[in-house]
Design an enzyme around this catalytic site. Structure first.
Site, PDB file in Angstrom:
ATOM      1  N   ALA A  64      -6.190 -36.220 -41.965  1.00  0.00           N
ATOM      2  CA  ALA A  64      -6.321 -35.132 -43.013  1.00  0.00           C
ATOM      3  C   ALA A  64      -7.094 -34.082 -42.139  1.00  0.00           C
ATOM      4  CB  ALA A  64      -7.785 -35.030 -44.299  1.00  0.00           C
ATOM      5  N   GLU A 110      -4.437 -44.175 -41.849  1.00  0.00           N
ATOM      6  CA  GLU A 110      -4.390 -44.876 -43.716  1.00  0.00           C
ATOM      7  C   GLU A 110      -2.266 -44.966 -44.329  1.00  0.00           C
ATOM      8  OE1 GLU A 110      -7.419 -42.081 -44.868  1.00  0.00           O
ATOM      9  OE2 GLU A 110      -8.150 -43.286 -45.577  1.00  0.00           O
TER      10      GLU A 110
HETATM   11  N1  COA Z   1      -7.479 -31.880 -39.199  1.00  0.00           N
HETATM   12  C1  COA Z   1      -6.766 -30.186 -38.569  1.00  0.00           C
HETATM   13  N2  COA Z   1      -6.255 -29.943 -37.153  1.00  0.00           N
HETATM   14  C2  COA Z   1      -5.904 -30.523 -36.485  1.00  0.00           C
HETATM   15  C3  COA Z   1      -6.585 -31.876 -36.306  1.00  0.00           C
HETATM   16  C4  COA Z   1      -7.332 -31.929 -38.305  1.00  0.00           C
HETATM   17  N3  COA Z   1      -7.633 -33.844 -38.600  1.00  0.00           N
HETATM   18  N4  COA Z   1      -6.108 -33.108 -35.571  1.00  0.00           N
HETATM   19  C5  COA Z   1      -6.058 -32.324 -34.730  1.00  0.00           C
HETATM   20  N5  COA Z   1      -5.350 -30.673 -35.157  1.00  0.00           N
HETATM   21  C6  COA Z   1      -5.386 -29.927 -34.546  1.00  0.00           C
HETATM   22  C7  COA Z   1      -6.293 -29.071 -33.506  1.00  0.00           C
HETATM   23  O1  COA Z   1      -7.086 -27.997 -34.558  1.00  0.00           O
HETATM   24  C8  COA Z   1      -5.246 -28.242 -31.974  1.00  0.00           C
HETATM   25  O2  COA Z   1      -5.495 -26.637 -33.452  1.00  0.00           O
HETATM   26  P1  COA Z   1      -5.292 -25.466 -32.006  1.00  0.00           P
HETATM   27  O3  COA Z   1      -3.874 -25.620 -31.277  1.00  0.00           O
HETATM   28  O4  COA Z   1      -4.538 -24.548 -33.696  1.00  0.00           O
HETATM   29  O5  COA Z   1      -6.385 -25.461 -32.045  1.00  0.00           O
HETATM   30  C9  COA Z   1      -4.430 -29.137 -32.381  1.00  0.00           C
HETATM   31  O6  COA Z   1      -4.093 -30.114 -33.643  1.00  0.00           O
HETATM   32  C10 COA Z   1      -4.442 -29.928 -31.099  1.00  0.00           C
HETATM   33  O7  COA Z   1      -5.667 -30.627 -31.037  1.00  0.00           O
HETATM   34  P2  COA Z   1      -6.469 -30.478 -30.134  1.00  0.00           P
HETATM   35  O8  COA Z   1      -7.384 -31.505 -30.548  1.00  0.00           O
HETATM   36  O9  COA Z   1      -6.216 -29.279 -29.336  1.00  0.00           O
HETATM   37  O10 COA Z   1      -6.011 -31.909 -29.370  1.00  0.00           O
HETATM   38  P3  COA Z   1      -6.319 -32.915 -27.951  1.00  0.00           P
HETATM   39  O11 COA Z   1      -5.341 -33.258 -27.776  1.00  0.00           O
HETATM   40  O12 COA Z   1      -7.636 -32.014 -27.392  1.00  0.00           O
HETATM   41  O13 COA Z   1      -6.960 -34.397 -28.958  1.00  0.00           O
HETATM   42  C11 COA Z   1      -7.219 -35.789 -31.096  1.00  0.00           C
HETATM   43  C12 COA Z   1      -6.283 -35.404 -29.651  1.00  0.00           C
HETATM   44  C13 COA Z   1      -6.617 -36.279 -31.483  1.00  0.00           C
HETATM   45  C14 COA Z   1      -8.628 -35.933 -30.168  1.00  0.00           C
HETATM   46  C15 COA Z   1      -8.078 -34.265 -31.414  1.00  0.00           C
HETATM   47  O14 COA Z   1      -7.042 -33.133 -31.918  1.00  0.00           O
HETATM   48  C16 COA Z   1      -8.610 -34.618 -32.609  1.00  0.00           C
HETATM   49  O15 COA Z   1      -9.852 -35.486 -32.193  1.00  0.00           O
HETATM   50  N6  COA Z   1      -8.459 -34.509 -33.965  1.00  0.00           N
HETATM   51  C17 COA Z   1      -8.996 -34.797 -34.832  1.00  0.00           C
HETATM   52  C18 COA Z   1      -9.158 -36.214 -35.768  1.00  0.00           C
HETATM   53  C19 COA Z   1      -9.828 -36.453 -37.006  1.00  0.00           C
HETATM   54  O16 COA Z   1     -11.056 -36.865 -37.116  1.00  0.00           O
HETATM   55  N7  COA Z   1      -8.853 -37.383 -37.745  1.00  0.00           N
HETATM   56  C20 COA Z   1      -9.496 -37.505 -39.399  1.00  0.00           C
HETATM   57  C21 COA Z   1      -9.633 -36.305 -40.226  1.00  0.00           C
HETATM   58  S1  COA Z   1     -10.525 -36.858 -41.813  1.00  0.00           S
END
Ligand code: COA
Length: 256
Positions: A64, A110
């Site tokens: 999300a 999900e």
């Molecule tokens: N919601 C909003 N934005 C998200 C997102 C999420 N769930 N997951 C990734 N993004 C965005 C990041 O903020 C980033 O945006 P930006 O470039 O404007 O800063 C972009 O997507 C790329 O993500 P980034 O974190 O830079 O990539 P990464 O390769 O370093 O890490 C993940 C990848 C998936 C490990 C990491 O993005 C992450 O942990 N995301 C959240 C996962 C999560 O907790 N999901 C449950 C949500 S309830």
């Protein structure tokens, strides 16, 4: 509302591609609304026999959209009821295949679990990391995961928030097949095309019967199955399927 998905129909397959690659397909309100509406549109279209939901190579969906929730109060979240709409996915009658490459996290996992068959690239990384944000899954994750992988594994994934590989997910029964990285989309599409050659009413009955196992007791589920089985004898496709077997030829199903 911005276009957060792409849709197309390719030979009876209704394809939905999540299209926020720069945000790893984070499921914002607009994107989920568009996914659900597209699924309903395809479900009502007699030209479509099954659906495919795909993300990008890097991410099916990373959950999300955290930015949409970060500052929300409990009362706002209650009124927003952001996951209420997800119940509509359960009402889709045609099979839905998920093509999962890269991250399928949180809401992405999900959404994947709402699909009927999951084709995972060997690059897939799957998990419910909500615990690391101080929350828990809210779109059915706790309930669907336990049914898919059992209590011990569901607790492990939900309480630690760790990501698992495609092979681990396959061993747990969370995905249906793992395919080589470069073939994740083609293999899922090929599977959809294979489904399109089956009798559409039988596909829907099969989905309905399997899903009833989640909602009912064994006795009731077996009753549902029996009724659906007998019901299919009212279709032209049953006559065609059995006649083609007897005549040693390939059946041609018409969806009646
Ligand atoms: N919601 C909003 N934005 C998200 C997102 C999420 N769930 N997951 C990734 N993004 C965005 C990041 O903020 C980033 O945006 P930006 O470039 O404007 O800063 C972009 O997507 C790329 O993500 P980034 O974190 O830079 O990539 P990464 O390769 O370093 O890490 C993940 C990848 C998936 C490990 C990491 O993005 C992450 O942990 N995301 C959240 C996962 C999560 O907790 N999901 C449950 C949500 S309830």
């Amino acid at each position: 509302m911005a276009n957060e998905i792409k849709t197309e129909i390719r030979e009876h397959v209704g394809i939905i591609t999540l299209n926020r690659p720069e945000k790893l397909n984070a499921l914002n309100y607009a994107l989920m609304t568009q996914v659900i509406e597209a699924l309903e549109r395809f479900d009502a279209d007699t030209n479509v026999r099954c659906m495919l939901i795909a993300g990008s190579e890097r991410a099916f969906a990373a959950g999300a959209d955290i930015n949409e929730m970060a500052d929300a109060s409990m009362v706002e979240m209650h009124h927003r009821n952001m996951f209420g709409r997800w119940d509509r996915i359960k009402k889709i009658r045609k099979p839905i295949v998920a093509a999962v490459s890269g991250y399928a996290l949180g809401g992405g996992c999900e959404l994947m679990m709402c699909c009927d068959i999951v084709i995972a690239s060997e690059t897939a990384r799957i998990g419910q990391p909500e615990i690391n944000l101080g929350i828990i899954p809210g779109a059915g994750g706790t309930q669907r995961l336990i049914r898919a992988v059992g209590k011990a594994r569901a607790m492990d994934l939900i309480l630690t928030g760790r990501m698992i590989t495609a092979d681990e997910a396959l061993a747990m029964g969370l995905v249906s097949r793992v395919v080589p990285a470069e073939q994740w989309f083609e293999e899922a599409l090929k599977l959809c095309q294979e489904l399109c050659e089956k009798a559409p009413m039988a596909l829907q009955a099969g989905k309905d019967a399997v899903n009833s196992a989640f909602e009912t007791t064994l006795t009731e589920g077996i009753e549902v199955e029996k009724k659906l089985f007998y019901m299919l004898f009212a279709t032209d496709d049953q006559t065609e399927g059995m006649r083609a077997f007897v005549e040693k030829r390939k059946p041609v199903f018409v969806g009646r």
